[in-house]
Design an enzyme around this catalytic site. Sequence first.
Site, PDB file in Angstrom:
ATOM      1  N   CYS B  83       0.835  -1.215   0.000  1.00  0.00           N
ATOM      2  CA  CYS B  83       0.000   0.000   0.000  1.00  0.00           C
ATOM      3  C   CYS B  83       0.862   1.254   0.000  1.00  0.00           C
ATOM      4  CB  CYS B  83      -0.932   0.022   1.198  1.00  0.00           C
ATOM      5  SG  CYS B  83      -1.536  -1.587   1.667  1.00  0.00           S
ATOM      6  N   HIS B 332      -9.238   4.020  -1.193  1.00  0.00           N
ATOM      7  CA  HIS B 332      -7.883   3.490  -1.058  1.00  0.00           C
ATOM      8  C   HIS B 332      -7.536   2.576  -2.240  1.00  0.00           C
ATOM      9  CE1 HIS B 332      -4.225   2.064   0.577  1.00  0.00           C
ATOM     10  NE2 HIS B 332      -4.670   1.128   1.382  1.00  0.00           N
TER      11      HIS B 332
END
Lengths: 135, 387
Positions: B83, B332
């Site tokens: 991420c 996200h």
Amino acid sequence: MDIPRYWRLKDQRYRLQGRKCKDCGNLSFPPRLVCQKCKSRKSVPHEFKGLGKLYTYTAIYQAPDRFDPMVPYIVGLIDLEEGVRITAQVTDVLPEDVVIGMDLEMVIRKIYADGDKGPILYGYKFRPILKKMTA
Amino acid sequence: MRKVAIVGLGQTPVREHWGSNLRDLAVTALRDAMEDAGVETLDGVTVGNMLSGALSEQEHLGALIADYAGLEGVEGMKIEAACGSGAAAIRMAVKAVASGLMDSVGVVGVEKLTEFSGKFSTASLATAADADYEITMGLSFVGINALLMRRYLHDYNYDRNDFAIFPVNAHHNAQYNPNAMFRHPITAEQYAKSKIIADPINILDSSPIADGAAALIVVAQENLSQFKGKPISILACEVGTDTVALDNREELLWLKGAERSVKKAYHVSGLSVKDIDFYEPHDAFSIMTALSMEASGFAEKGQAIKFADKVDIGLKGKLPLNVCGGLKGRGHPVGATGVYQVVEAAQQIRGEVPPELQLERNHIGMIQNIGGSGATVITTILKKIGK
């Protein structure tokens, strides 16, 4: 199905085998080629006893596909007696009865089946310690 | 080392982009950033992405995106750090320009997470963790964060509902950001009632799976006159790492990777935590915001929630957090997230965000992008030029 991987990991999955550093005595699980403490590359296999206390846990309700049939199930971090922390499922107990600090012991259980026709994978889980039978 | 700046910004809305493929999202954001900067070509392209191989059956993004963006022959490579891939790609661009190896580098973060079922994406996202010793135990990425949150509640005596402060703030801000995925506020009551995914984490603690691309152009400050985009100085873009597996960390509730990254960022920028006007933590889950604030020096151990309450993290507060909605409100798209965060912070400093989101003190912004549960942490500090 990643057969070589499961064959390769058999000593860890079935016997909780990590490493002990020959130079500083530091224990590691999983096994590492380089000691986390003293950076030595010399180590020997070390089998952990499989006894420990629950440090933290979660009950999983939404799981990756292969674990979906088992929800809700519990995964925890367990502090082994030897001072190493490992990740494992906690079994034979309901989510509402799990508490941080509870004593646990290692058992071998089914981890998951690889589809309908694939092999079943086994490995360590931890359960509340069973009381010894007295004669 | 040369001083570097951002001169071009681009982003697509964060959505379930079923009608667009990976390359078109990336090219749209990158060409928008190039137009904003006023450049026709670049010396290099770095692509921040985590899961194109698993979810779009497409790797080799550097060459692909360079080609489709009309940059035939230009050096291009994908950078992966789970991420944290987006900010990792920025870091690579900063290194190339600061060292003098390149004069202009385009960074594009892109991710498509909605190509397959949510469960498949969940399994793919879990590859950020330790495959042999965490994932095969049945942990999901939410599960890993739940292990952290459970121990946090236990050690510091909080109630689960105390965490509502972070997602409520993120959603409040996201309603004014046209590129955000969730443009609606939520209440603490809704938080308390929301569905548990991995106890104690509920759905309103969790940032959504989404698609999107964001891009920026990194150049040397000595060449600023060649570009038309309003420049923002990159004072720091620093990486710290830690063990991938949670169980091997020295101290479970201390993000050592964040501490390492922030210390370097403060050192190279000559700033301290007191100089930061607004902060963009990596709020993939509410617990990450708390741990990030503590390891970055904003709050003492176990005090992030009380601190957030005291300083006021709202748009008019002393330390605004997640000003454009954060991961929770904006969404996200993992490998793109780190670039979105920096693009939004640069817009804030330029004075180009919607008026509701424009802060009174907006000269110095700090952004933290986290890969995994803290194994790769990249802290970026941006500053208005000439202030």
